[in-house]
Enzyme design. Structure first.
Site, PDB file in Angstrom:
ATOM      1  N   GLY A   1       0.809  -1.199   0.000  1.00  0.00           N
ATOM      2  CA  GLY A   1       0.000   0.000   0.000  1.00  0.00           C
ATOM      3  C   GLY A   1       0.847   1.256   0.000  1.00  0.00           C
TER       4      GLY A   1
ATOM      5  N   GLY B   1       1.558   5.400   0.961  1.00  0.00           N
ATOM      6  CA  GLY B   1       1.546   6.104   2.236  1.00  0.00           C
ATOM      7  C   GLY B   1       2.815   5.927   3.028  1.00  0.00           C
ATOM      8  N   HIS B   2       3.767   5.148   2.466  1.00  0.00           N
ATOM      9  CA  HIS B   2       5.025   4.863   3.168  1.00  0.00           C
ATOM     10  C   HIS B   2       6.226   5.494   2.463  1.00  0.00           C
ATOM     11  CE1 HIS B   2       2.457   2.102   5.195  1.00  0.00           C
ATOM     12  NE2 HIS B   2       2.319   1.324   4.139  1.00  0.00           N
TER      13      HIS B   2
ATOM     14  N   ASP C   1      -0.828  -8.358   1.228  1.00  0.00           N
ATOM     15  CA  ASP C   1       0.379  -8.370   0.397  1.00  0.00           C
ATOM     16  C   ASP C   1       0.831  -9.804   0.124  1.00  0.00           C
ATOM     17  OD1 ASP C   1       0.238  -5.647   0.584  1.00  0.00           O
ATOM     18  OD2 ASP C   1       2.031  -5.397   1.804  1.00  0.00           O
TER      19      ASP C   1
ATOM     20  N   HIS D   1       0.718   1.282   9.181  1.00  0.00           N
ATOM     21  CA  HIS D   1      -0.579   1.552   8.567  1.00  0.00           C
ATOM     22  C   HIS D   1      -1.507   2.285   9.523  1.00  0.00           C
ATOM     23  CE1 HIS D   1       0.877  -2.001   6.254  1.00  0.00           C
ATOM     24  NE2 HIS D   1       0.517  -1.217   5.260  1.00  0.00           N
TER      25      HIS D   1
END
Length: 323
Positions: free
Chosen positions: A53, A55-56, A109, A215
């Site tokens: 995902g 956002g990292h 994942d 997250h």
């Protein structure tokens, strides 16, 4: 609710376009996908694919390039990419020597990576997967999350792959690194989720969350905000329990998204003073973030001559350049 600058429905795609626009000599976007790939790669090289995902940032697209990844898959914010996206990355990274997937230990994942492997094998592409689970905040090793230590696994495996190593040798070095790397994080503020413009959890101004994931997950403990020195002691106590006492170390201090570099280096100094160990490599900066979260993570890797040599090997990506 605070008005957003960017459309949350398009922010990942817009980010990828912007990353390529600014770094087009290094990377390109695979048409019709959310996959970033290398502009050029040595022939007959084992392919390395990672992702998860968004956002990292800078993970993982920021680590595509010479000496690290051949392709990175970007899901929606904090959402696993689909199996079709992983498969597209595998196809792009394959040069006939097989592809190794470096996957953080999150159910989506792992599941979608495994499905992509099946799709690849049906096309005659050899694949292997190594799951990264460096977060000691979770007691059960099988349930441990992959956090900032993932970047060191990518760096070491990518350096070996660049030498023309086989798929099995790349898998071996990745598994060796995973077995020696441990991390733990602390948050002073939660992150803000773009889709709702709301924090991922509530945290008072005088509180910190210990053992958070990347997250926006709550941690294993909540306590009064401590000084950098005491926070370093707290994280070291947990991480050092699983690091061989005599091994030299690589140290990675990672900002969670909105922690100033000044504070990261204060924390790094506190960690180094307390470690009293042979630290052969030190990295400080934003490597694996959680949107705009304020906080830090501490990663220790027990190195030997082999791992140390690959950490020192040349690399040229958007985020990491080393001659």
């Amino acid at each position: 609710m605070k008005k957003l600058m960017n459309d949350p429905e398009r922010i990942v795609s817009s980010f990828l376009d912007g990353l390529v626009a600014a770094n087009g000599t290094l990377i390109q976007r695979l048409e019709g996908t959310d996959v970033i790939v290398r502009r050029s790669s040595p022939p007959q090289k084992v392919g390395l694919v990672s992702g998860g995902g968004s956002g990292h940032e800078p993970a993982h697209a920021g680590y595509v390039g010479k000496g690290m990844l051949d392709a990175a898959v970007a899901g929606e914010v904090f959402t696993s990419p689909g199996a079709d996206q992983f498969f597209a990355a595998i196809q792009a990274a394959d040069q006939g020597e097989g592809v190794l997937l470096l996957i953080k230990n999150y159910n989506g994942d792992v599941m979608n990576g495994e499905m992509a492997q099946e799709m690849a094998e049906a096309e005659g592409i050899k694949t292997e997967m190594v799951i990264i689970n460096d977060d000691v905040a979770v007691n059960d090793p099988d349930q441990r999350r992959g956090i900032a230590g993932t970047v060191l696994v990518q760096k070491i495996t990518g350096a070996l792959a660049e030498t023309g190593a086989s798929l099995q040798d790349a898998k071996r070095i990745a598994e060796k690194t995973v077995s020696r790397v441990r991390s733990m994080s602390v948050a002073l503020t939660p992150c803000t989720l773009p889709a709702v413009a709301q924090p991922s959890f509530d945290l008072a101004e005088d509180e910190m969350e210990v053992g958070i994931g990347i997250h926006g997950e709550r941690g294993m403990d909540r306590r009064e905000v401590a000084s950098s020195e005491k926070t370093a002691q707290l994280l070291l106590e947990s991480v050092l329990k699983e690091i061989p006492s005599a091994a030299p170390l690589a140290l990675l201090i990672n900002g969670m998204g909105s922690t100033p570099l000044m504070e990261q280096h204060v924390f790094a100094n506190d960690v180094i003073k307390q470690l009293d160990r042979d630290i052969q490599h030190t990295y400080v900066g934003d490597y694996m973030t959680s949107l705009d979260m304020a906080g830090v993570s501490l990663t220790l890797l027990a190195v030997d001559d082999e791992l140390s040599s690959y950490l020192q090997a040349p690399v040229h990506t958007v985020q990491w350049t080393q001659c």
